[in-house]
Design a protein around this motif. Structure first.
Motif, mmCIF file in Angstrom:
data_model
loop_
_atom_site.group_PDB
_atom_site.id
_atom_site.type_symbol
_atom_site.label_atom_id
_atom_site.label_comp_id
_atom_site.label_asym_id
_atom_site.label_seq_id
_atom_site.Cartn_x
_atom_site.Cartn_y
_atom_site.Cartn_z
ATOM 1 N N MET A 20 0.827 -1.206 0.000
ATOM 2 C CA MET A 20 0.000 0.000 0.000
ATOM 3 C C MET A 20 0.861 1.256 0.000
ATOM 4 O O MET A 20 0.531 2.234 -0.670
ATOM 5 N N ALA A 21 1.963 1.249 0.736
ATOM 6 C CA ALA A 21 2.872 2.408 0.751
ATOM 7 C C ALA A 21 3.449 2.633 -0.653
ATOM 8 O O ALA A 21 3.515 3.774 -1.125
ATOM 9 N N LYS A 22 3.849 1.574 -1.322
ATOM 10 C CA LYS A 22 4.385 1.698 -2.683
ATOM 11 C C LYS A 22 3.302 2.211 -3.634
ATOM 12 O O LYS A 22 3.564 3.035 -4.503
ATOM 13 N N HIS A 23 2.073 1.748 -3.453
ATOM 14 C CA HIS A 23 0.957 2.198 -4.286
ATOM 15 C C HIS A 23 0.731 3.705 -4.112
ATOM 16 O O HIS A 23 0.528 4.425 -5.091
ATOM 17 N N ARG A 24 0.776 4.185 -2.878
ATOM 18 C CA ARG A 24 0.604 5.626 -2.615
ATOM 19 C C ARG A 24 1.711 6.449 -3.270
ATOM 20 O O ARG A 24 1.497 7.589 -3.648
ATOM 21 N N GLU A 25 2.894 5.850 -3.400
ATOM 22 C CA GLU A 25 4.021 6.532 -4.040
ATOM 23 C C GLU A 25 3.983 6.394 -5.563
ATOM 24 O O GLU A 25 4.845 6.928 -6.262
ATOM 25 N N GLY A 26 2.995 5.671 -6.076
ATOM 26 C CA GLY A 26 2.874 5.491 -7.517
ATOM 27 C C GLY A 26 3.771 4.400 -8.073
ATOM 28 O O GLY A 26 4.017 4.341 -9.280
ATOM 29 N N ASP B 250 -10.734 1.187 -7.025
ATOM 30 C CA ASP B 250 -11.334 2.352 -6.390
ATOM 31 C C ASP B 250 -12.645 1.918 -5.728
ATOM 32 O O ASP B 250 -13.112 0.798 -5.908
ATOM 33 N N GLU C 187 -7.652 -2.950 4.101
ATOM 34 C CA GLU C 187 -6.779 -2.605 2.985
ATOM 35 C C GLU C 187 -7.515 -2.141 1.734
ATOM 36 O O GLU C 187 -6.914 -1.571 0.835
#
Length: 149
Positions: free
Chosen positions: A19-25, A40, A140
């Motif tokens: 999830m952290a990587k996803h937020r960073e794109g 979404d 999540e």
């Protein structure tokens, strides 16, 4: 990655990092396992047949069972257009109901869990289920592996 567990073998740690990587794109792709997609919230407005799965690992968790069931059913009723078709639950290390759910996956469009580590603390077991059916986690969110819904 060659396999997803190279990022983190534990389910909770892996999905926190994912999830952290996803937020960073940043896309996370595994040569062997494929790619995760985060959905979404429009999926909540789709009419889907849902199987709920929960696991109570300790006596303390078991004591809050009725509250947990109410919480999940309230989420479905107030936040989604889904229809609960079945409720599977295991206690302790027993996973007979998870296996029963896996045998009937074709009856459902989606598996709903409170959080992904409820399926199993070992990431490999969670990925085994996710290759068969999409999972929506109340913690999540909606996560697909290799675009399967």
């Amino acid at each position: 990655f060659k396999k997803f567990y190279h990022l983190n073998r534990k389910t909770g740690g892996f999905f926190d990092e994912l999830m952290a990587k996803h937020r960073e794109g940043i896309r996370v792709v595994s040569v062997d396992d494929g790619e995760f997609t985060f959905l979404d919230d429009t999926i909540r407005n789709t009419n889907l047949r849902v199987a709920v799965y929960d696991r109570y690992r300790s006596k303390a968790e078991e004591r809050s069972r009725s509250l947990q069931i109410e919480r999940i059913r309230t989420f479905i009723g107030l936040k989604t257009s889904w229809k609960e078709m079945a409720y599977y639950e295991d206690f302790g290390s027993n996973d007979s109901q998870l296996r029963a759910l896996q045998d009937k996956l074709s009856d459902y469009d989606l598996i709903l869990v409170d959080n992904l580590w409820k399926i199993d603390e070992r990431l490999e077991k969670v990925l085994q289920v996710m290759t068969q059916k999409q999972i929506y986690s109340m913690k999540e969110g909606g996560i697909m592996l290799n675009g399967k819904i």
